[in-house]
Design a protein around this motif. Structure first.
Motif: not given
Length: 642
Positions: A555-574
């Motif tokens: 639905y092209l909600l760029e602000g919500l995408k950034r919030l999701c990307e930030y949350a997902i990035a906290q869980d990056i692992s090897v």
């Protein structure tokens, strides 16, 4: 828009500057009082008889005037009577026969006898020579004959085609001399009368005639008129101000001379007069001096005109109120500080009251002034808080184009302040100003306000959205596959993203659908997405982050995408960095992609032993190259130390 509003101000200055229309009505009323008893002699005959009788009457009176230019008692009496008759004929100039013969007794189209009526009227503007050399003392009907001649010529000058003819006959020098008669006897009623008639005649001669305005200045007419502003007789004051008002309109040389003659202090004192006719003329003079003359406007403000002009907004005279509102609009044209000072000194409440006046011109001028004031950000919230929005919106329903334009100009200024947007929506303002530019402006403010953390602001926006929509368009119903319903404001969805805008304004079936099915999105994910649309924020946990990212991308909600990307990035692992990078590519999540690249570079020693590492490196090498190119070519703003 402001240029159009300036045009509106110019148009109304031209309209209001036609002072002679007011003066001319006054002249005709005076004539009714002074010569009404003669009117009964005219009329009652058939048209042909009336025409013949009037031609004879005009010829007779012209002959009397031509032969009676002397100081003899009988001649002065005859001249006074003849001028009264001609004045009455001028007053009744609406009849066909008088229209046909006005020019004849002016003297520019001759009778069979060859006498020139206009020449003798001009001749009687001056006192006749004494009967005997060396004779002095008052003459019979001292000043009365001259007053009658000036009065009659002033009436004839109402017709534009007569103005230049009268001036060509030599009237102006004599009229200027009559203005100076106050030195003879300032307490004489007769002297006051002849001065007043001379000033009125100059007003009518110069009306909308630039060459005659200049001619009056050349003949020295402005200094005595300025001096007469301080005259004890208020009728003389009023007549002098009326003449100066006409002479100042669209004539820069005249304006400058009026100011150089030190007229401003007296005019400002006249603004405070309890005589409505005096302060009406005074504000008109100042308005014409200020019009298109920024330097004079500065002098007027420096002389202290602002507060008395604001005071006139509560005058009992609607014409003074109108002129004061117009002048305040001119004061506020370009100077931001002046706009603020006008509001600080109490102009807004009376201007808003004037918006509901039964007088259309008064409503128009108050809207004009408020429009100018509303262009300053410091004034916008104050005008709205004082109750300006509702009466301005009512003016949009007027059939008067200028009135609509001035009201819309003011409303656009008020809408520029985000504090006013909710009030605008609450009273139905958006529906009345629904063009693209305004809607985008309002919705952008709504989105900003929805992102404010305070709960009371969010509730206010929700209420505003309810007022914004028509009853048939207040809500959109979303239904999931299990039949659950979610109610939303269509206008809010339109403002949130291009995807919803295309859905409801484009050619898709959802445009006219009452119920819209939610495809491929879990209910809890959809609910969080809608919460973000309404509030601008949402708590994203890891359990739902990837599904919410997919919905935000859909639905092209760029602000919500950034919030999701930030949350997902906290869980990056090897173990999952390769999957996270694929996720960032799938949904064009740039922030998540950069986080993956940085993680890969930081954890190189641990990742290089993974079996899939070589394939991952081949995929991310172009991204790594682009990342470093952007980082190394980014401008560096270093501080220069000396």
């Amino acid at each position: 828009m402001d240029n159009q509003n300036q045009s509106s101000g110019r148009r109304h200055r031209e309209q209001s500057a036609k002072t002679s229309s007011y003066s001319r009505r006054s002249l005709k009323r005076k004539l009714d009082d002074e010569f009404g008893e003669d009117r009964g002699r005219i009329g009652g005959e058939s048209p042909s008889e009336t025409q013949q009788d009037l031609v004879c009457e005009i010829r007779t009176q012209v002959e009397i005037l031509d032969s009676a230019f002397s100081s003899a008692e009988q001649d002065r009496s005859s001249a006074k009577r003849a001028i009264h008759v001609l004045s009455e004929l001028a007053k009744n100039g609406t009849t066909k026969i008088v229209k046909e013969n006005e020019r004849k007794y002016l003297g520019y189209s001759k009778f069979d006898s060859g006498l020139c009526g206009g020449s003798v009227l001009v001749k009687h503007l001056q006192a006749p020579p004494p009967e005997r050399d060396g004779e002095s003392g008052p003459r019979m009907y001292e000043h009365e004959v001259e007053k009658g001649s000036a009065f009659t010529l002033g009436l004839l000058a109402i017709k534009p085609e007569h103005q230049q003819l009268i001036v060509d006959a030599g009237a102006l020098p004599h009229l200027v001399d009559l203005l100076k008669r106050h030195s003879d006897d300032p307490n004489s009623r007769a002297v006051n009368g002849v001065i007043r008639r001379a000033a009125d005649a100059i007003t009518n001669l110069a009306h909308e005639n630039s060459s005659i305005k200049t001619h009056v200045r050349i003949e020295g007419g402005i200094p005595p008129l300025v001096e007469l502003l301080e005259f004890a007789d208020p009728k003389v004051q009023r007549a002098a101000a009326g003449a100066l008002r006409t002479l100042a309109f669209k004539n820069d040389e005249n304006k400058n001379q009026i100011v150089e003659c030190n007229a401003l202090p007296t005019l400002i004192l006249m603004l405070r007069s309890e005589d409505a006719a005096i302060h009406y003329e005074a504000v008109g003079v100042i308005g014409n001096l200020v019009h298109s003359s920024p330097n004079i406007k500065k002098e007027v403000l420096a002389a202290g005109a602002l507060q008395p002009v604001i005071g006139l907004l509560r005058s009992c005279c609607s014409e003074s109120q109108r002129e004061a509102a117009l002048l305040l609009g001119q004061f506020a044209a370009t100077d931001s500080d002046c706009k603020v000072h006008i509001v600080q000194r109490g102009a807004v409440p009376p201007l808003i009251e004037m918006l509901e006046s039964p007088d259309a011109q008064l409503r128009e001028m108050s809207a004009f002034a408020l429009g100018r004031l509303a262009q300053d950000p410091h004034n916008q919230a104050g005008i709205a808080h004082s109750g300006g929005i509702v009466p301005l919106l009512k003016l949009l329903e007027s059939k008067n184009g200028s009135l609509q334009h001035n009201a819309a100009f003011a409303l656009y200024g008020l809408a520029d302040n985000e504090d006013n947007v909710a009030d605008f929506i609450r009273v139905g303002g958006v529906q009345k100003l629904q063009d693209g530019e305004f809607i985008v402006q309002v919705l952008s403010h709504l989105l900003y306000m929805m992102r404010v953390e305070e709960k009371n602001v969010q509730r206010r926006v929700a209420l505003a959205l309810a007022h914004l929509c028509s009853p048939d368009d207040q809500r959109t119903i979303f239904i999931d596959k299990n039949g659950k319903r979610f109610y939303a404001h269509r206008i809010c969805l339109l403002a949130s993203s291009d995807a919803f805008r295309a859905m409801f304004d484009g050619g898709y079936r959802e445009r006219d659908a009452k119920d819209i099915e939610i495809p491929n999105i879990r209910w809890d994910v959809f609910e969080l997405m809608m919460r973000y649309i309404y509030t601008g924020s949402v708590d994203v946990n890891l359990d739902i982050a990837q599904d919410l990212l997919r919905a935000a991308d859909q639905y092209l909600l760029e602000g919500l995408k950034r919030l999701c990307e930030y949350a997902i990035a906290q869980d990056i692992s090897v173990e999952n960095v390769s999957l996270m990078f694929e996720l960032s590519e799938a949904f064009n999540a740039l922030s998540l992609r950069h986080a993956c690249i940085l993680f890969i570079l930081e954890k190189f020693d641990k990742l290089c032993i993974m079996p899939w590492y070589s394939q991952l490196i081949q995929r991310i090498l172009p991204e790594i190259r682009n990342y470093f190119v952007r980082a190394l070519t980014r401008p560096i703003h270093a501080e220069i130390r000396r």
